[in-house]
Design a protein around this motif. Sequence first.
Motif, PDB file in Angstrom:
ATOM      1  N   ARG A 575      49.600  44.788  38.868  1.00 61.87           N
ATOM      2  CA  ARG A 575      50.764  45.654  38.619  1.00 61.87           C
ATOM      3  C   ARG A 575      51.525  46.139  37.451  1.00 61.87           C
ATOM      4  O   ARG A 575      52.000  47.704  37.833  1.00 61.87           O
ATOM      5  CB  ARG A 575      51.368  45.571  39.664  1.00 61.87           C
ATOM      6  CG  ARG A 575      50.379  45.793  41.182  1.00 61.87           C
ATOM      7  CD  ARG A 575      51.442  45.703  42.895  1.00 61.87           C
ATOM      8  NE  ARG A 575      50.614  45.384  44.166  1.00 61.87           N
ATOM      9  CZ  ARG A 575      49.363  46.176  44.815  1.00 61.87           C
ATOM     10  NH1 ARG A 575      49.856  47.829  44.336  1.00 61.87           N
ATOM     11  NH2 ARG A 575      49.313  46.130  45.753  1.00 61.87           N
ATOM     12  N   ALA A 576      52.297  45.169  37.069  1.00 60.39           N
ATOM     13  CA  ALA A 576      53.016  45.191  36.188  1.00 60.39           C
ATOM     14  C   ALA A 576      52.733  44.996  34.523  1.00 60.39           C
ATOM     15  O   ALA A 576      53.439  43.409  34.418  1.00 60.39           O
ATOM     16  CB  ALA A 576      54.924  45.089  36.087  1.00 60.39           C
ATOM     17  N   THR A 577      51.769  45.544  34.341  1.00 58.53           N
ATOM     18  CA  THR A 577      50.927  44.908  33.094  1.00 58.53           C
ATOM     19  C   THR A 577      52.011  45.472  32.101  1.00 58.53           C
ATOM     20  O   THR A 577      51.824  46.509  32.013  1.00 58.53           O
ATOM     21  CB  THR A 577      49.438  45.259  33.212  1.00 58.53           C
ATOM     22  OG1 THR A 577      48.555  44.672  33.940  1.00 58.53           O
ATOM     23  CG2 THR A 577      48.786  43.939  31.499  1.00 58.53           C
ATOM     24  N   THR A 578      52.085  44.670  30.862  1.00 57.69           N
ATOM     25  CA  THR A 578      53.192  45.379  30.011  1.00 57.69           C
ATOM     26  C   THR A 578      52.177  44.864  28.140  1.00 57.69           C
ATOM     27  O   THR A 578      51.814  44.214  28.194  1.00 57.69           O
ATOM     28  CB  THR A 578      54.256  44.398  29.511  1.00 57.69           C
ATOM     29  OG1 THR A 578      55.007  44.643  30.939  1.00 57.69           O
ATOM     30  CG2 THR A 578      55.030  44.684  27.950  1.00 57.69           C
ATOM     31  N   VAL A 579      52.136  45.841  27.928  1.00 59.84           N
ATOM     32  CA  VAL A 579      51.706  45.993  26.617  1.00 59.84           C
ATOM     33  C   VAL A 579      53.567  46.258  25.367  1.00 59.84           C
ATOM     34  O   VAL A 579      54.110  47.319  24.920  1.00 59.84           O
ATOM     35  CB  VAL A 579      50.578  47.373  25.676  1.00 59.84           C
ATOM     36  CG1 VAL A 579      50.556  47.769  24.767  1.00 59.84           C
ATOM     37  CG2 VAL A 579      49.359  46.390  27.474  1.00 59.84           C
ATOM     38  N   PRO A 606      50.294  49.763  35.956  1.00 58.55           N
ATOM     39  CA  PRO A 606      49.562  49.081  36.368  1.00 58.55           C
ATOM     40  C   PRO A 606      48.085  48.715  35.392  1.00 58.55           C
ATOM     41  O   PRO A 606      47.956  49.355  35.103  1.00 58.55           O
ATOM     42  CB  PRO A 606      48.667  49.797  37.762  1.00 58.55           C
ATOM     43  CG  PRO A 606      50.317  50.669  37.429  1.00 58.55           C
ATOM     44  CD  PRO A 606      50.986  50.779  36.485  1.00 58.55           C
ATOM     45  N   GLY A 607      47.713  47.883  35.717  1.00 57.71           N
ATOM     46  CA  GLY A 607      46.580  47.332  34.623  1.00 57.71           C
ATOM     47  C   GLY A 607      45.520  46.194  34.662  1.00 57.71           C
ATOM     48  O   GLY A 607      45.979  45.315  35.990  1.00 57.71           O
ATOM     49  N   ARG A 642      44.241  38.965  26.486  1.00 59.56           N
ATOM     50  CA  ARG A 642      43.933  41.641  26.128  1.00 59.56           C
ATOM     51  C   ARG A 642      44.045  42.253  27.768  1.00 59.56           C
ATOM     52  O   ARG A 642      43.765  41.684  28.915  1.00 59.56           O
ATOM     53  CB  ARG A 642      42.946  41.999  25.925  1.00 59.56           C
ATOM     54  CG  ARG A 642      41.526  40.388  24.683  1.00 59.56           C
ATOM     55  CD  ARG A 642      40.535  41.238  24.889  1.00 59.56           C
ATOM     56  NE  ARG A 642      39.644  40.269  23.917  1.00 59.56           N
ATOM     57  CZ  ARG A 642      39.266  40.511  22.603  1.00 59.56           C
ATOM     58  NH1 ARG A 642      40.084  41.662  22.625  1.00 59.56           N
ATOM     59  NH2 ARG A 642      39.013  38.987  21.510  1.00 59.56           N
ATOM     60  N   ARG A 643      45.127  42.820  27.452  1.00 59.66           N
ATOM     61  CA  ARG A 643      45.610  43.729  28.353  1.00 59.66           C
ATOM     62  C   ARG A 643      44.949  45.230  28.324  1.00 59.66           C
ATOM     63  O   ARG A 643      44.970  45.626  27.365  1.00 59.66           O
ATOM     64  CB  ARG A 643      46.492  43.753  28.897  1.00 59.66           C
ATOM     65  CG  ARG A 643      47.560  42.573  28.629  1.00 59.66           C
ATOM     66  CD  ARG A 643      48.987  42.442  28.386  1.00 59.66           C
ATOM     67  NE  ARG A 643      49.319  41.133  28.726  1.00 59.66           N
ATOM     68  CZ  ARG A 643      49.343  40.556  27.409  1.00 59.66           C
ATOM     69  NH1 ARG A 643      49.253  40.653  26.772  1.00 59.66           N
ATOM     70  NH2 ARG A 643      50.361  39.082  27.644  1.00 59.66           N
ATOM     71  N   ARG A 644      44.627  45.580  29.684  1.00 59.63           N
ATOM     72  CA  ARG A 644      43.997  46.720  29.475  1.00 59.63           C
ATOM     73  C   ARG A 644      44.905  48.118  31.151  1.00 59.63           C
ATOM     74  O   ARG A 644      45.124  47.322  31.497  1.00 59.63           O
ATOM     75  CB  ARG A 644      42.463  47.595  29.869  1.00 59.63           C
ATOM     76  CG  ARG A 644      42.367  48.721  30.400  1.00 59.63           C
ATOM     77  CD  ARG A 644      40.658  48.664  30.820  1.00 59.63           C
ATOM     78  NE  ARG A 644      39.893  50.231  30.713  1.00 59.63           N
ATOM     79  CZ  ARG A 644      38.815  50.228  32.065  1.00 59.63           C
ATOM     80  NH1 ARG A 644      39.023  49.357  31.367  1.00 59.63           N
ATOM     81  NH2 ARG A 644      38.362  51.831  31.390  1.00 59.63           N
ATOM     82  N   LEU A 645      45.254  48.787  30.430  1.00 61.23           N
ATOM     83  CA  LEU A 645      46.122  49.952  30.661  1.00 61.23           C
ATOM     84  C   LEU A 645      45.553  50.659  31.525  1.00 61.23           C
ATOM     85  O   LEU A 645      45.165  51.854  31.047  1.00 61.23           O
ATOM     86  CB  LEU A 645      47.756  50.138  30.507  1.00 61.23           C
ATOM     87  CG  LEU A 645      48.559  49.480  29.494  1.00 61.23           C
ATOM     88  CD1 LEU A 645      49.983  49.871  29.037  1.00 61.23           C
ATOM     89  CD2 LEU A 645      49.249  48.160  30.123  1.00 61.23           C
TER      90      LEU A 645
END
Length: 680
Positions: A575-579, A606-607, A642-645
């Motif tokens: 719920r709290a993905t940071t890029v 979120p991500g 890796r992250r995707r928002l």
Amino acid sequence: MSGSEGTGRRRRYRRTALVLAVLIAVPVVRAQPVRQFEAGFERDVNRYRWTAALQVSQPVGAWTFDLTNRFASDAFILFEDRLSFRDENRLAWRASRAGTAMLEPRLEGRAAWFSLSRVFSQELYGGMRYRPRPYAWVEPVVGLALDQRPGALTEAGTPPPLRTDAGPAAGVRLALTPPPVDAYHLRLEGEGTWQFITPRRGRMLRLHGRAERTFEATRLTTEVRLASFRRDAYQANSFLNRNVPTDRLSETVEATTSDTLFAFVELETPIRGRLNLRSRLDVALNNRFVRTLRAPDDVLFFDSDFNRRAFDLDLGLTYDTPDLALRLGFQGGAEVERRDLANAGDLPPALAGPNRRLLRQADYDRGHVTLLARLRATLTPFLALHLDGTASALRHDTPEINPDDRDEILYNGTAGLLLQPSRYLQIDIQLFGSYFHTVYLRAERSAENNVQRSLRLRPSVRWTPAPRTQVRLTSEVRATYTVDDFVLAGRRPSDQSAREMRYELDVTQDFGRGLRVLARGGLSDLHLGRFLADRFAEIPFDTLRTYSGWLRLQAGQRITAEIGLRFFIRSDFDRATTVRYERVDENGQVLRDENGQILTTTITRPGRERIEQVGPTCALLWPMRGGSALRLDGWLTVQHVRRRLYGDLPEGAADRIRRAGRRGTRTLIPNLAVSVLWRF
């Protein structure tokens, strides 16, 4: 010199000569020498560990010297790549005259060092083992004890100075293992040591007794264990020692005494044919007292008492044949814990009352009852069945100030089939089910009352198409539903569901002459959601997928070497993905600080986060002559996160955020474990 003095001196000379003659004339049984050294090093992600152990047992003449030293050091990489070390070393040695004589002199010592708490203790004992019978001996010892540890805090901001206390010490050990008397087998062992290291004291007592009798296929066993410890420590960080001079007489000591009793009585007897009765009663008692000694007259302190009592009863009937095994059982028990403020009468009521209530808040009375039934049956030479079921009830009562008062009910069942249609194929199917109901009896926690139901199916297939080929495939389906008993007015139901599908595959192929290939793979798909009990539906809010695999190639018969490749992938919703991404000016140029470093900023939405790990592995096992061996395990992990928002992103920065999320962060983690065993 008078005649009486001469007679007394001659008697002492004769006694001394007699003891020396006994020691010299002892028939010596030489022990086999043991000399070995073990060392190891391990790096696992952010932890380093060094270990070393030396063990020597060497007969020299009529004496045997035993020495054991163990060293362990841990270092953790903390923030800013700073290492934090924790070292421990324990040394024990003994010199004894081996044999079966009535008197055996002994010398021994122990030393321990702990770097984190800055504690060093050492004990040295000398004594004589008196063996009146081959099966009984008693060994009184006397010696010295020394203990060094932090004392009182004398100046704020500086570590407490070390205090060294030393004094006499004494102890005794005994053992009694008489031959069986009327089918009774008795055994008694005990040891105790006392240290008088003024102003502190130390004590250790252990006693273990066991009696067993077997008559007419009935076995009755009774065992008792007693233990008592006392440890004194300076309250270096206590308010009792603040702003006091370094005079040792003003230092306050906290004395902790713990007394423990554990005993059980066990009976096994046949009732009729293959029907047997088994019963066991366990009793455990523990009292712990904390006392403050040498405290200044004008300060307040709190002494506490702790008492725990528990007993458990296990009754069961068993019926055992080669094709059928059945057990019906009953288990029940009770447990009580009590705490109290020992010096409440010496404290002002305004302090004694709250502290006593704070201690008693953790008190509880607990009782549990369990009924169980188990069945193992071989229906045909190719089919076996097993059933397992339990029903348990727990009551946990707490004081009025603690709202954890609750009742619990648990039903658990397992059913399994083992099918072997041929010598090449084996199928194992297991079904697990459970029902768990928790009811809090106080109104403030009654909203947490819930029922959890779980169902799990785990079929497994083992296929051996050739003597050197093995394949095992296991799958598992799991569903868990948690439903609250009721919902508070104005709140949304918090019922949850969890469903998971797993696959595991293991393959082993032996090509002969020490060459083997091993492969292991796994897949897990876990879905979490809000459960709608009335419609038996769910609203998913997270999906966690995990992939893993490890392929290895082994070669060698005497020396075994191995290389492989391992990977791990996990994808999870957050719920709290940071890029973190680069900052740019109005012309789209990347901003930098005065040192040339790129300036960045962060965004949280979120991500989904995806962790990818891959890397080679290796291993080497080298057995040497005399039992020595060398083992090496290494694995390198290349981690990419890796992250995707999800949702709308700031206009003008959306592309840079997506690129930064796909690029992610890359980390190289080398891991290594080396161990050496050298017998010399």
